[in-house]
Design a protein around this motif. Structure first.
Motif, PDB file in Angstrom:
ATOM      1  N   GLY A  27      -4.797  -8.531  -0.727  1.00  0.00           N
ATOM      2  CA  GLY A  27      -5.480  -7.618  -1.651  1.00  0.00           C
ATOM      3  C   GLY A  27      -6.468  -6.719  -0.924  1.00  0.00           C
ATOM      4  O   GLY A  27      -6.417  -5.493  -1.025  1.00  0.00           O
ATOM      5  N   ILE A  28      -7.347  -7.338  -0.156  1.00  0.00           N
ATOM      6  CA  ILE A  28      -8.346  -6.558   0.591  1.00  0.00           C
ATOM      7  C   ILE A  28      -7.651  -5.605   1.551  1.00  0.00           C
ATOM      8  O   ILE A  28      -8.068  -4.462   1.732  1.00  0.00           O
ATOM      9  N   GLY A  29      -6.546  -6.089   2.144  1.00  0.00           N
ATOM     10  CA  GLY A  29      -5.799  -5.251   3.088  1.00  0.00           C
ATOM     11  C   GLY A  29      -5.267  -3.991   2.420  1.00  0.00           C
ATOM     12  O   GLY A  29      -5.356  -2.897   2.988  1.00  0.00           O
ATOM     13  N   ILE A  30      -4.752  -4.135   1.211  1.00  0.00           N
ATOM     14  CA  ILE A  30      -4.238  -2.971   0.472  1.00  0.00           C
ATOM     15  C   ILE A  30      -5.364  -1.959   0.267  1.00  0.00           C
ATOM     16  O   ILE A  30      -5.202  -0.761   0.498  1.00  0.00           O
ATOM     17  N   ALA A  31      -6.528  -2.462  -0.167  1.00  0.00           N
ATOM     18  CA  ALA A  31      -7.663  -1.566  -0.423  1.00  0.00           C
ATOM     19  C   ALA A  31      -8.078  -0.839   0.851  1.00  0.00           C
ATOM     20  O   ALA A  31      -8.343   0.371   0.846  1.00  0.00           O
ATOM     21  N   GLU A  32      -8.117  -1.580   1.941  1.00  0.00           N
ATOM     22  CA  GLU A  32      -8.532  -1.001   3.218  1.00  0.00           C
ATOM     23  C   GLU A  32      -7.517   0.074   3.659  1.00  0.00           C
ATOM     24  O   GLU A  32      -7.896   1.160   4.101  1.00  0.00           O
ATOM     25  N   LEU A  33      -6.233  -0.220   3.493  1.00  0.00           N
ATOM     26  CA  LEU A  33      -5.196   0.739   3.897  1.00  0.00           C
ATOM     27  C   LEU A  33      -5.190   1.978   3.002  1.00  0.00           C
ATOM     28  O   LEU A  33      -4.860   3.069   3.431  1.00  0.00           O
ATOM     29  N   LEU A  34      -5.575   1.800   1.720  1.00  0.00           N
ATOM     30  CA  LEU A  34      -5.631   2.944   0.807  1.00  0.00           C
ATOM     31  C   LEU A  34      -6.981   3.660   0.865  1.00  0.00           C
ATOM     32  O   LEU A  34      -7.138   4.727   0.290  1.00  0.00           O
ATOM     33  N   GLY A  35      -7.947   3.027   1.508  1.00  0.00           N
ATOM     34  CA  GLY A  35      -9.284   3.622   1.593  1.00  0.00           C
ATOM     35  C   GLY A  35     -10.042   3.612   0.284  1.00  0.00           C
ATOM     36  O   GLY A  35     -10.828   4.512  -0.005  1.00  0.00           O
ATOM     37  N   ILE A  36      -9.823   2.577  -0.532  1.00  0.00           N
ATOM     38  CA  ILE A  36     -10.562   2.479  -1.804  1.00  0.00           C
ATOM     39  C   ILE A  36     -11.461   1.243  -1.780  1.00  0.00           C
ATOM     40  O   ILE A  36     -11.201   0.298  -1.033  1.00  0.00           O
ATOM     41  N   PRO A  37     -12.536   1.230  -2.598  1.00  0.00           N
ATOM     42  CA  PRO A  37     -13.408   0.046  -2.609  1.00  0.00           C
ATOM     43  C   PRO A  37     -12.693  -1.165  -3.186  1.00  0.00           C
ATOM     44  O   PRO A  37     -11.767  -1.023  -3.990  1.00  0.00           O
ATOM     45  N   ALA A  38     -13.146  -2.356  -2.771  1.00  0.00           N
ATOM     46  CA  ALA A  38     -12.548  -3.591  -3.264  1.00  0.00           C
ATOM     47  C   ALA A  38     -13.648  -4.576  -3.627  1.00  0.00           C
ATOM     48  O   ALA A  38     -14.683  -4.630  -2.962  1.00  0.00           O
ATOM     49  N   ILE A  39     -13.418  -5.322  -4.689  1.00  0.00           N
ATOM     50  CA  ILE A  39     -14.296  -6.446  -5.049  1.00  0.00           C
ATOM     51  C   ILE A  39     -13.398  -7.668  -5.180  1.00  0.00           C
ATOM     52  O   ILE A  39     -12.387  -7.628  -5.883  1.00  0.00           O
ATOM     53  N   THR A  40     -13.772  -8.750  -4.501  1.00  0.00           N
ATOM     54  CA  THR A  40     -12.925  -9.941  -4.497  1.00  0.00           C
ATOM     55  C   THR A  40     -13.462 -11.006  -5.455  1.00  0.00           C
ATOM     56  O   THR A  40     -14.622 -10.966  -5.868  1.00  0.00           O
ATOM     57  N   LEU A  41     -12.617 -11.979  -5.770  1.00  0.00           N
ATOM     58  CA  LEU A  41     -12.984 -13.197  -6.491  1.00  0.00           C
ATOM     59  C   LEU A  41     -13.585 -12.930  -7.874  1.00  0.00           C
ATOM     60  O   LEU A  41     -14.607 -13.502  -8.240  1.00  0.00           O
ATOM     61  N   ALA A  42     -12.913 -12.080  -8.643  1.00  0.00           N
ATOM     62  CA  ALA A  42     -13.456 -11.726  -9.954  1.00  0.00           C
ATOM     63  C   ALA A  42     -13.211 -12.824 -10.972  1.00  0.00           C
ATOM     64  O   ALA A  42     -12.145 -13.434 -11.017  1.00  0.00           O
ATOM     65  N   LYS A  43     -14.252 -13.079 -11.809  1.00  0.00           N
ATOM     66  CA  LYS A  43     -14.057 -13.977 -12.945  1.00  0.00           C
ATOM     67  C   LYS A  43     -14.263 -13.221 -14.259  1.00  0.00           C
ATOM     68  O   LYS A  43     -14.053 -13.761 -15.338  1.00  0.00           O
ATOM     69  N   GLY A  44     -14.678 -11.969 -14.142  1.00  0.00           N
ATOM     70  CA  GLY A  44     -14.835 -11.128 -15.327  1.00  0.00           C
ATOM     71  C   GLY A  44     -14.759  -9.670 -14.900  1.00  0.00           C
ATOM     72  O   GLY A  44     -15.266  -9.323 -13.832  1.00  0.00           O
ATOM     73  N   VAL A  45     -14.104  -8.849 -15.700  1.00  0.00           N
ATOM     74  CA  VAL A  45     -13.936  -7.428 -15.360  1.00  0.00           C
ATOM     75  C   VAL A  45     -14.153  -6.613 -16.625  1.00  0.00           C
ATOM     76  O   VAL A  45     -13.565  -6.912 -17.666  1.00  0.00           O
ATOM     77  N   GLU A  46     -15.018  -5.600 -16.533  1.00  0.00           N
ATOM     78  CA  GLU A  46     -15.276  -4.760 -17.690  1.00  0.00           C
ATOM     79  C   GLU A  46     -15.275  -3.302 -17.259  1.00  0.00           C
ATOM     80  O   GLU A  46     -15.901  -2.969 -16.250  1.00  0.00           O
ATOM     81  N   VAL A  47     -14.580  -2.458 -18.013  1.00  0.00           N
ATOM     82  CA  VAL A  47     -14.531  -1.042 -17.663  1.00  0.00           C
ATOM     83  C   VAL A  47     -15.415  -0.270 -18.623  1.00  0.00           C
ATOM     84  O   VAL A  47     -15.361  -0.484 -19.837  1.00  0.00           O
ATOM     85  N   ALA A  48     -16.269   0.599 -18.089  1.00  0.00           N
ATOM     86  CA  ALA A  48     -17.084   1.467 -18.934  1.00  0.00           C
ATOM     87  C   ALA A  48     -17.498   2.694 -18.137  1.00  0.00           C
ATOM     88  O   ALA A  48     -17.820   2.587 -16.942  1.00  0.00           O
ATOM     89  N   ASP A  49     -17.471   3.826 -18.761  1.00  0.00           N
ATOM     90  CA  ASP A  49     -17.937   5.087 -18.169  1.00  0.00           C
ATOM     91  C   ASP A  49     -17.321   5.373 -16.802  1.00  0.00           C
ATOM     92  O   ASP A  49     -18.022   5.773 -15.873  1.00  0.00           O
TER      93      ASP A  49
ATOM     94  N   ALA B 158       0.841  -1.205   0.000  1.00  0.00           N
ATOM     95  CA  ALA B 158       0.000   0.000   0.000  1.00  0.00           C
ATOM     96  C   ALA B 158       0.875   1.254   0.000  1.00  0.00           C
ATOM     97  O   ALA B 158       0.588   2.231  -0.708  1.00  0.00           O
ATOM     98  N   MET B 159       1.958   1.235   0.763  1.00  0.00           N
ATOM     99  CA  MET B 159       2.846   2.403   0.801  1.00  0.00           C
ATOM    100  C   MET B 159       3.539   2.599  -0.548  1.00  0.00           C
ATOM    101  O   MET B 159       3.737   3.730  -0.999  1.00  0.00           O
ATOM    102  N   ALA B 160       3.894   1.490  -1.199  1.00  0.00           N
ATOM    103  CA  ALA B 160       4.508   1.592  -2.529  1.00  0.00           C
ATOM    104  C   ALA B 160       3.504   2.152  -3.539  1.00  0.00           C
ATOM    105  O   ALA B 160       3.852   2.966  -4.397  1.00  0.00           O
ATOM    106  N   ILE B 161       2.247   1.720  -3.415  1.00  0.00           N
ATOM    107  CA  ILE B 161       1.216   2.194  -4.348  1.00  0.00           C
ATOM    108  C   ILE B 161       0.961   3.689  -4.130  1.00  0.00           C
ATOM    109  O   ILE B 161       0.766   4.448  -5.078  1.00  0.00           O
TER     110      ILE B 161
END
Lengths: 267, 332
Positions: free
Chosen positions: A135-157, A108-111
């Protein structure tokens, strides 16, 4: 898209179980002789998830981040040979023997130092300690949302839509950017390295960061920064008492097996 | 520093029932609470879960907190974490237990990092250290090649527990306990993710996790057609078909059939392992089976180390003959 993928070097989990040995006095795994380490398989799925996004949006940048000590260059460069752009290694003995807490903290500090990112990808769990917390720990330390166990990821808007694995199917969840996503093998096999990628990886000089480069005191890292204590490491005993049903042919043995199970009242 | 006392079980309600894992957690939690001389507390979170609180008492809880809110209808990390964090700060338990489910896997690490504490994931055994009174969690590591016992030196000590690893207490409807309703205190703006839909990929027939007989196939099955042969056998035995990871990754069968460390945990009376080597990852999901039967052409395959009966030979010949004989025996 500006993406960061966290990867870990681990002993090859596909090595035969018989080659797996531990030093019980030291509570440590003895690295198997002659078996090269690998990038943890779920982390390769995470690299694949980032590459799939880059396939569609060529201007994307993928920075691979790893942590450890004396990392094997040919191993840890694999995500670059698959098509990632940059490689940053947190490499120092202070990073060794960490747990989920101290590892997530350093990453998290490196990010934070990297600064700008849209998505951070991690594997769902590493093939060594199998905890699935970093992974979840990094998100929690950075204060950003996290979604675990992805089998598909799509970016839009400016948002990301994730298919998240459930026991009997999956759910679709949306998150704003930036966010962190952990990836599962259901996403699909990671791609092979390309010739162009292998050449790029050979030339790539990783950026090396020490604890002071990420503004962290060595006392908060690795073994010293742990929140958990390993009390005991041991190998479960598997007793070999299998009764093998013989036969002239496998078919005869198969029929004999049915008789045997009937006799033992199992069917 | 708060005085941390009590064991808190984060319960789950699935398909209109208190989840099996929740009664298992209550059984394990009861043992830990008794060993510490502390109370066993459960919490049920959702949009309509109050009706299950009494069942939590019947399975061993002294107190059941109920937190209901329409915002809690679907699991979301942000909302559930906010509720559990608030409750933990109020109740200050020394131990928090969750199932190693799609909720627990996600929520336990969130809670651990939010509270600057620690979690032990996917425990198969839990105990209390007699001297330090700390929770000791035993869990598979290195893909099941080894097991490790962890202690957590910060409170609360958080652990998730593998399905079917713990025994529930018998359900006792005469047990008395307190049911307490809490406000969620949630505000929609706290939930940064948005749930859109669930897509079920359920397989017809008996559920893999509930089947008394499971026929599992591995990489050696070679393709989707081979699994039809296994299905024939499973149907005959009123069982279910499962698989190791390679058949799932190769799309020979649905991903939901995966048995193993990151898949389903099965503990049938009979597990018939066909053309699978018995990797530690896979055994993590099936080694609790009462009887393992192995069919594999490699006599050195790891699966024979855990099998009670076995056939060394090509499954393509052994399985049809086995199926035929079983049919005959069942008819006879």
């Amino acid at each position: 898209m500006n993406m960061i993928v966290c990867v870990k070097q681990v002993p090859d989990p596909e090595a035969p179980p018989a080659s797996f040995k531990i030093d019980s006095a030291a509570n440590k795994v003895i690295p198997p002789q002659g078996v090269a380490p690998v990038v943890s398989p779920f982390d390769e799925n995470a690299v694949e998830a980032a590459l799939k996004i880059k396939d569609k949006d060529k201007s994307s940048k993928i920075t691979v981040l790893s942590l450890g000590n004396k990392l094997v260059r040919d191993v840890i460069k694999k995500p670059v040979s698959m098509g990632s752009d940059e490689l940053i290694l947190l490499e120092d003995e202070a990073f060794e023997e960490g747990d989920s807490w101290s590892t997530a903290y350093a990453l998290a500090m490196a990010i934070k130092k990297i600064g700008t990112y849209d998505i951070i990808f991690c594997g769902r769990q590493a093939a060594d300690w199998d905890a699935g917390q970093t992974g979840i720990g990094i998100a929690e330390l950075l204060g950003i949302p996290a979604i675990t166990l992805a089998k598909g990821v799509e970016v839009a808007d400016g948002k990301v839509k994730v298919e998240r694995v459930l026991a009997d199917g999956y759910e679709v969840v949306e998150a704003p950017l930036p966010c962190l996503i952990t990836v599962s093998n259901e996403l699909g096999e990671p791609r092979y390295a390309t010739m162009k990628g292998i050449m790029a990886a050979a030339k790539k000089q990783p950026t090396i960061w020490k604890p002071q480069d990420i503004g962290v005191d060595a006392a908060e890292l690795g073994a010293k920064g742990r929140h958990t204590k390993l009390v005991k490491l041991f190998q479960p005993v598997r007793e070999g008492k299998c009764e093998v049903i013989e036969g002239e042919t496998p078919a005869e043995a198969g029929a004999g097996l049915a008789m045997k199970l009937r006799e033992a009242k199992l069917i | 520093m708060a005085d941390y006392k009590g064991v808190l079980v984060v319960g789950e309600v699935v398909d209109g029932k208190l989840a099996a894992i929740t009664s298992e957690l209550l059984g394990a939690g009861r043992g830990l609470a008794d060993a510490l001389g502390e109370t066993l507390i459960a919490v049920l979170i959702g949009s309509n879960v109050k009706g299950y609180a009494q069942e939590g008492v019947a399975y061993g809880a002294d107190k059941v907190y109920v937190v209901e809110d329409p915002l809690l209808e679907q699991y979301q990390g942000d909302s559930y974490l906010a509720v559990v964090e608030k409750l933990v700060n109020e109740v200050t338990p020394s131990i928090v237990l969750m199932g190693q489910t799609s909720i627990g896997r996600d929520l336990a690490p969130r809670l651990a990092f939010r509270l600057k504490s620690a979690a032990s994931m996917d425990c198969v055994a839990l105990g209390i250290d007699p001297d330090s009174k700390l929770l000791l969690g035993t869990r598979a590591v290195y893909g099941g090649n080894a097991q490790a016992i962890f202690a957590m030196e910060s409170k609360p000590q958080i652990a998730t527990v593998r399905a079917k690893a713990m025994e529930p207490l018998g359900k006792d409807d005469s047990r008395k306990g307190e049911v307490i309703t809490l406000e969620s205190g949630l505000d929609a703006s706290q939930i940064r993710t948005r749930y859109l839909e669930t897509v079920k990929e359920e397989i017809a027939g008996i559920k893999l996790e509930d089947a008394a007989i499971v026929v599992g196939g591995g990489r050696g099955i070679g393709g989707p057609d081979g699994f039809k042969e296994l299905q024939k056998l499973a149907t005959l035995l009123k069982g279910a078909v499962g698989a190791t990871r390679p058949p799932c990754d190769n799309k020979w069968v649905n991903d939901t059939l995966q048995i193993g460390l990151t898949g389903k945990i099965v503990t049938p009376d009979v597990y018939i392992a066909v053309a699978l080597s018995g990797s530690s990852q896979h055994l993590s999901g099936c080694s609790g089976s009462k009887n393992i039967i192995a069919i594999n052409k490699d006599p050195e395959a790891n699966i024979f180390k855990v099998a009670r009966f076995g056939v060394v030979g090509d499954w393509k010949q052994a399985v049809p003959a086995f199926t035929e004989k079983v049919k005959e025996l069942l008819a006879g």
